[in-house]
Design an enzyme around this catalytic site. Structure first.
Site, short mmCIF file in Angstrom:
data_model
loop_
_atom_site.label_atom_id
_atom_site.label_comp_id
_atom_site.label_asym_id
_atom_site.label_seq_id
_atom_site.Cartn_x
_atom_site.Cartn_y
_atom_site.Cartn_z
N HIS A 97 0.88 -1.14 0.04
CA HIS A 97 0.00 -0.03 0.02
C HIS A 97 0.83 1.24 0.04
O HIS A 97 1.83 1.34 0.79
CB HIS A 97 -0.82 -0.14 1.27
CG HIS A 97 -2.01 0.64 1.14
ND1 HIS A 97 -1.84 2.14 1.08
CD2 HIS A 97 -3.41 0.51 0.96
CE1 HIS A 97 -3.20 2.82 1.14
NE2 HIS A 97 -4.15 1.71 1.00
N GLY A 140 8.27 10.54 8.36
CA GLY A 140 7.78 11.09 7.22
C GLY A 140 6.86 12.33 7.28
O GLY A 140 7.42 13.26 8.10
N PRO A 190 12.63 12.25 9.77
CA PRO A 190 13.58 11.36 9.24
C PRO A 190 13.04 9.92 9.46
O PRO A 190 13.47 9.20 8.49
CB PRO A 190 14.82 11.48 10.22
CG PRO A 190 14.44 12.44 11.33
CD PRO A 190 13.16 13.14 10.86
#
Lengths: 315, 315
Positions: free
Chosen positions: A81, A171, A168
């Site tokens: 996904h 996201g 980092p």
């Protein structure tokens, strides 16, 4: 009383212990109820469904971020996904006693809080976004986590809240407001896949049909029948009964009858009540007449009205 | 979670201060919610509607008896509505997560408690009565408060609980269990009263119609139309949609169309959902799919099923 549904999609569908910790963080939050959660290992993604009052829902989603941001590292995340962040998507959905504007306000408040507390950049989407090219989830998510540094540096793609660089490990997150989605299927008394496909094409928005219908035709091999499978993305503006009647009429044109219809998963009571109102030609009905709705609202004394008196003389 | 409705009818509709005290006794009881109360001065009678879990409903009805028995004297009570006691009638109604047998058990428990605490004799009625000639409220109430000493001394009319003589000021109470009553009207696009009366006669139990329908035909003078006014006394066994379709068909025989229908007062969600299920030909639907119902139940995790996956590929 305000009732808001929230359905965060979290980027882990494999670590049962972590998924349970997130579920439990919601369950123990006062003012909300965890309704459902499901995990898909191949998608490597979990969907949690909870509902409650405005404050409760805000506390619960912050608790989800707490656990997910600390434990999910997108740098090593793999799954079928598409995803942009640890808490990938957070929709707020008005259910009862609350407007879409209230849910938009909540999305913005939570977006600002997530950016401030976790340093995770936040994009608003759907009703919460004022930017026409940043309403659609797929447009925002295109490029995924790996493409974020480039995308965020592109003109027009600074986030709505937080730093202009991705977190980092976590996201970015997409937070917004939308209507409840109703997953609705109509099974046809035929094995002709072409009929299901033609009807799906006739009713879905993308090919000229109703504004809030997504649809596809499928064969149900084991039953020897076909299905028009749909998502109704705004059951107030494109109600179930209108879709049902249109499918019925289109099927008749091919000499095909409706075998049955089915709702997959949860549906707001109002989506079904609207069908009763339509078919029974009900006049002047209000949700406050539903006993269970009244149970969640204020009690109000009233004088016996004329119609109640008429009722009392019936034998 | 069990949800039971209770609708005590109290023999005072004139003393606002007393009526408020009774309403307040219910409101402050934990585990119940006062949904409505209305008073009719000419009937000299008040109807309170509240709902909650089994324990809450039991506490609330005892609180109603507390205030009513201490403050209402049937010896000086006058009003148009027939009555036997200070707390005249107490029906318990199953709404959700509870059976009729549970409500019968509650009626018997409360009946015994009322007799023990207040010395008020109690007759069971409807589903709570095992005696076929003592099920109907009108039969039990015949003779009213003034006739109680004679009636109670008659063979077969000893009360189910308490002394065989009436309470000097509070008379006797009738306590039982029944299905929720739906007050439902259908307005016809005609001024022909004979059509409304013929249809009422066709559908009501007393003249050969459906088992759980009471009906009469009325003229709505100010609108120049007629109405079939109904009480549906068991919406599970005689559902709204079946009554509506029968009235529609019978009206067509006279060249008359249905203008609209209306629900008077409160209706359980399930009575409307049944209409949606019927007209939308819904297969395999359960109340647990209604978001608001799920909110009051336990949360259960589940694996994403095949149909959810199908949904996710629709565009």
């Amino acid at each position: 009383m305000a009732l808001i549904e929230c359905i965060p999609n979290v980027s882990d569908g494999r670590r049962a212990e972590l998924i349970e910790r997130i579920a439990s963080a919601v369950s123990v939050t006062p003012g909300v109820r965890l309704l459902d959660h499901s995990s898909d290992p191949s998608h490597n993604r979990s969907v949690f469904t909870f509902a409650g009052d405005t404050d409760g829902v805000e506390r619960a989603i912050m608790a989800v971020f707490d656990v997910a941001v600390a434990n999910i590292d997108l740098r090593s995340h793999k799954g079928e996904h598409p995803r942009l962040g640890a808490v990938d998507v957070v929709p707020f959905v008005p259910i009862e006693g609350v407007t879409m504007a209230d849910c938009v306000a909540l999305a913005k408040k939570v977006g600002a809080a997530v950016a401030a507390r976790f340093g995770v950049p936040v994009y608003l989407y759907e009703e919460a976004s004022d930017n026409p090219v940043r309403k659609n989830l797929e447009d925002i998510r295109r490029g995924e986590f790996e493409g974020l540094p480039t995308k965020m540096a592109t003109a027009g793609w600074a986030p709505d809240f937080g730093p202009a660089t991705p977190h980092p490990t976590a996201g970015a997150s997409v937070i917004g407001a939308r209507m409840a989605l109703v997953a609705y299927n109509i099974n046809l008394a035929t094995d002709r896949l072409d009929v299901a496909k033609k009807i799906a094409s006739a009713i879905r928005h993308s090919s000229g049909g109703y504004r809030y219908v997504k649809a596809a035709g499928f064969k149900l091999e084991d039953r020897g029948i076909v299905q028009v499978s749909m998502n109704l993305t705004n059951y107030e503006k494109t109600p179930i009964f209108r879709v049902f009647e249109t499918v019925k009429r289109e099927a008749a044109r091919y000499g095909v009858a409706i075998l049955e219809s089915e709702i997959v998963g949860l549906v707001p009571s109002a989506a079904l009540t609207a069908a009763a109102e339509f078919y029974l030609q009900m006049a002047g009905f209000t949700p406050q007449q539903i006993l269970e709705t009244r149970l969640r609202a204020e009690s109000t004394p009233h004088q016996q009205d004329q119609q109640s008196v008429i009722q009392s003389v019936i034998n």
